[in-house]
Design an enzyme around this catalytic site. Structure first.
Site, PDB file in Angstrom:
ATOM      1  N   TYR A 160       0.811  -1.210   0.000  1.00 17.20           N
ATOM      2  CA  TYR A 160       0.000   0.000   0.000  1.00 17.20           C
ATOM      3  C   TYR A 160       0.850   1.268   0.000  1.00 17.20           C
ATOM      4  O   TYR A 160       0.311   2.368  -0.097  1.00 17.20           O
ATOM      5  CB  TYR A 160      -0.944   0.004   1.199  1.00 17.20           C
ATOM      6  N   LYS A 230       2.986 -14.138   6.186  1.00 16.22           N
ATOM      7  CA  LYS A 230       3.335 -15.140   5.169  1.00 16.22           C
ATOM      8  C   LYS A 230       4.845 -15.267   5.116  1.00 16.22           C
ATOM      9  O   LYS A 230       5.480 -15.272   4.060  1.00 16.22           O
ATOM     10  CB  LYS A 230       2.753 -14.715   3.810  1.00 16.22           C
ATOM     11  N   ASP A 330      -2.620 -17.882   5.095  1.00 17.36           N
ATOM     12  CA  ASP A 330      -3.619 -18.743   4.466  1.00 17.36           C
ATOM     13  C   ASP A 330      -4.243 -19.707   5.463  1.00 17.36           C
ATOM     14  O   ASP A 330      -5.438 -20.003   5.401  1.00 17.36           O
ATOM     15  CB  ASP A 330      -3.015 -19.491   3.274  1.00 17.36           C
ATOM     16  N   ASP A 354      -6.212  -6.261   5.204  1.00 20.19           N
ATOM     17  CA  ASP A 354      -7.314  -5.917   4.310  1.00 20.19           C
ATOM     18  C   ASP A 354      -8.158  -7.148   4.015  1.00 20.19           C
ATOM     19  O   ASP A 354      -9.391  -7.151   4.137  1.00 20.19           O
ATOM     20  CB  ASP A 354      -6.737  -5.337   3.017  1.00 20.19           C
TER      21      ASP A 354
END
Length: 471
Positions: A160, A230, A330, A354
């Site tokens: 972002y 992640k 995930d 988000d």
């Protein structure tokens, strides 16, 4: 007081100031607001009445929110030929705490998102997204009542930051050439047609987010904090986020926290006081006996370090501490569906946050009632906002659910320390939903679930129903 070009500051209000440790809030604070585009005016009118009614009821006139409208989006462009006038930024800087409705993203060059621009200009590094279930709200999952989480989403870094170059441009060719020739990068599969983006993640940005999340967790008596990342793929950005998060937790809040792996080590000793270091390590690290001798030494050292906490955290004392753990993104997106009650406060990076906050909102009734706040806990600046879009096809129809804006106002009142008024709004919202007096979105879903006593209300009427249910 700063000078404004177009704004007239209300004389019956005073600015909020940041003290040494916390906000200094006068009884009549000036609160800048942006009503928003599309459905923004409808939801703002309903919400403002709810806010004012709650404050009046809670404090019997001793306290009052003094509203100051500032412009952004389409209304600003029509009035000033500027999507985000300087007066608006000045007002949020001067008065510290404000609220806003949904804004249209300008088409063309320049500002790509007014929401992102406000966050970056004021360095609002925390995106605070609490997600909880209100009894009676239709949900697509079996146990929505298990969802009660607070997400701390890093708000200024990650992708972002907006550092990217389009495929085929001279700029991207320079970047690719530098990566290939100077940095020895071999893994750009199709360099001639690739766009390139940069993902900055810093220790400073991570540390201040995690620090805020831990302080919030301790203040509100939450049971755990999970770093969602992640890092198994992006080791030096998201993996570093996890490592820096643990560093803040164990370095700055040692007496108040326990990491999950430390709890396993201490729990092993509590179950068997004579357990050896290698046996403790075997119970802590699956596959310990398959590791090389060097890696086994690393796990042994971790066990020995955790056992140093025995005097302060052993004999079950760790169970009263804030549990700090981490989870891969995930896997988290699966487990918030299958075992939501294992998550409490979450600290994560911008993009993960988000995805996660919107996915969780769907579990408890949709983004239409999902609140949000953008906060700098160091400077005191904060803008609370409806998290949904402008929905222009419903503009001026007095139709949509104002819940997201109303609950964002609850966050704002809590930020100000006006908990009594915040609690009244929650009581009113719960009462309105429980009485099946709701807007069209909930009405349709409630009837589909077999409820025949649903009363479908306009946006403004739903605000009135909330006020009535305050008692």
């Amino acid at each position: 007081m700063v000078n404004f070009e177009r704004l007239t500051v209300p004389r019956d209000g005073s600015p909020i100031r940041m003290g040494a440790q916390k906000l200094e809030v006068p009884d009549h604070p000036i609160i800048p607001f942006i009503e928003g585009d599309g459905t923004g005016p409808d939801i703002w009118r309903a919400s403002q009445r709810v806010f004012d009614a709650a404050v009046q009821k809670a404090y019997q006139g001793q306290r009052k929110l003094v509203w100051l409208e500032v412009l952004a989006g389409e209304k600003a462009f029509k009035a000033t030929n500027n999507w985000l006038p300087d007066d608006t930024i000045k007002a949020y800087r001067e008065f510290l705490v404000g609220i806003k409705g949904p804004l249209t993203t300008p088409i063309g060059g320049g500002i790509t998102s007014l929401n992102v621009a406000l966050r970056q200009m004021l360095d609002l590094y925390v995106c605070l997204r609490p997600v909880r279930y209100f009894a009676g709200v239709p949900s697509p999952v079996k146990k929505p009542q298990d969802v009660d989480m607070v997400i701390f989403r890093e708000n200024t870094e990650d992708i972002y930051a907006g550092i990217e170059w389009a495929a085929g441009t001279p700029e991207v060719k320079k970047v690719i050439e530098f990566l290939q020739k100077e940095m020895g990068v071999k893994k750009i599969r199709f360099p001639e047609t690739s766009g390139i983006g940069i993902k900055p993640v810093s220790e400073e940005g991570t540390s201040r987010l995690v620090r805020a999340a831990i302080q919030y967790s301790l203040l509100h008596g939450r049971k755990s904090l999970t770093f969602v990342h992640k890092g198994n793929i992006m080791k030096y950005t998201e993996g570093a986020f996890k490592d820096w998060g643990y560093k803040v937790a164990t370095g700055e809040f040692r007496n108040n926290v326990i990491t999950q792996r430390e709890s396993w080590v201490l729990g092993n000793k509590e179950a068997n006081p004579n357990v050896s270091i290698p046996d403790n390590a075997r119970q802590t690290e699956p596959g310990y006996d398959l590791l090389t001798a060097e890696k086994q030494k690393v796990i042994d050292a971790e066990v020995q370090e955790a056992l140093k906490l025995w005097n302060t955290h052993g004999n079950g004392k760790w169970k009263t501490k804030l549990m700090v753990k981490d989870a891969i993104t995930d896997i988290t997106l699966q487990q918030v569906l299958t075992r939501a009650n294992e998550f409490d406060v979450i600290a994560t990076l911008n993009l993960n946050g988000d995805y996660l906050s919107d996915a969780l909102a769907a579990q408890v009734g949709g983004i239409g009632i999902a609140p949000g706040g953008n906060i700098n806990y160091l400077s005191g600046h904060a803008i609370f906002e409806a998290t949904h879009g402008t929905a222009p096809k419903y503009a001026n129809l007095d139709k949509v659910n104002p819940g997201s804006m109303i609950l964002s106002g609850v966050l704002m009142l809590e930020h100000l320390g006006w908990q009594e008024a915040a609690d009244l709004i929650v009581k009113g919202l719960e009462g309105a939903i429980g009485a099946h007096t709701v807007t069209y979105d909930f009405s349709r879903l409630m009837r589909a679930e077999g409820h025949q006593d649903v009363q479908e209300l306009k946006c403004s009427e739903f605000g009135d129903a909330i006020i009535k249910q305050m008692g």
